[in-house]
Scaffold this motif. Structure first.
Motif, PDB file in Angstrom:
ATOM      1  N   ASP A  21       0.830  -1.316   0.091  1.00 53.09           N
ATOM      2  CA  ASP A  21      -0.171  -0.017   0.028  1.00 53.09           C
ATOM      3  C   ASP A  21       0.955   1.186   0.221  1.00 53.09           C
ATOM      4  N   LEU A  81       2.745   4.410  -1.323  1.00 50.40           N
ATOM      5  CA  LEU A  81       1.950   5.617  -2.195  1.00 50.40           C
ATOM      6  C   LEU A  81       2.968   6.056  -3.317  1.00 50.40           C
ATOM      7  N   TYR A  82       4.055   5.660  -3.254  1.00 49.61           N
ATOM      8  CA  TYR A  82       4.879   6.433  -4.089  1.00 49.61           C
ATOM      9  C   TYR A  82       5.953   5.107  -4.970  1.00 49.61           C
TER      10      TYR A  82
END
Length: 125
Positions: A107, A109-110
């Protein structure tokens, strides 16, 4: 979305100095190994200097002694001090962030590799 923001490039005479800065968020700064790359016209992007996972530094052999990478953890910023600049140092300089060897959770984000937009350094009389 650009997560690494460089500044400090410009025109400088041979023998001069510049300091580049790369600022990011605390989250990214704390999870990525930061470094600098450059790309001259017609050439491939190459490593300039970077921190290692263990906290050391790694430099391109041809730049040792002239360039210094440093960081300010309180400001989430990494710097590149460039001294005794030469015309062949002319390039677009990019800030880079590399994720940890084991990768990120699903999970996250980047991206694993992050790049700034680049800042132009021109060494010319």
């Amino acid at each position: 979305q650009v997560h690494l923001v460089e500044s400090g490039g410009g025109l400088v005479q041979p023998g001069g100095s510049l300091r580049l800065s790369c600022t990011t968020s605390r989250e990214i700064f704390g999870h990525y190994t930061m470094g600098w790359y450059r790309q001259a016209p017609g050439k491939q992007r190459e490593l300039v200097a970077a921190f290692t996972v263990s906290g050391g530094t790694n430099y391109a052999d041809s730049l040792k002694g002239r360039f210094t990478i440093s960081r300010d953890n309180a400001k989430n910023t990494v710097y590149l001090q460039m001294n005794s600049l030469k015309p062949e140092d002319t390039a677009v300089y990019y800030c880079n962030g590399e994720g940890p060897p084991g990768g990120f959770p699903r999970d996250w984000l980047y991206d694993y590799h992050l790049w700034g937009q680049g800042t132009q350094v021109t060494v010319s009389s």
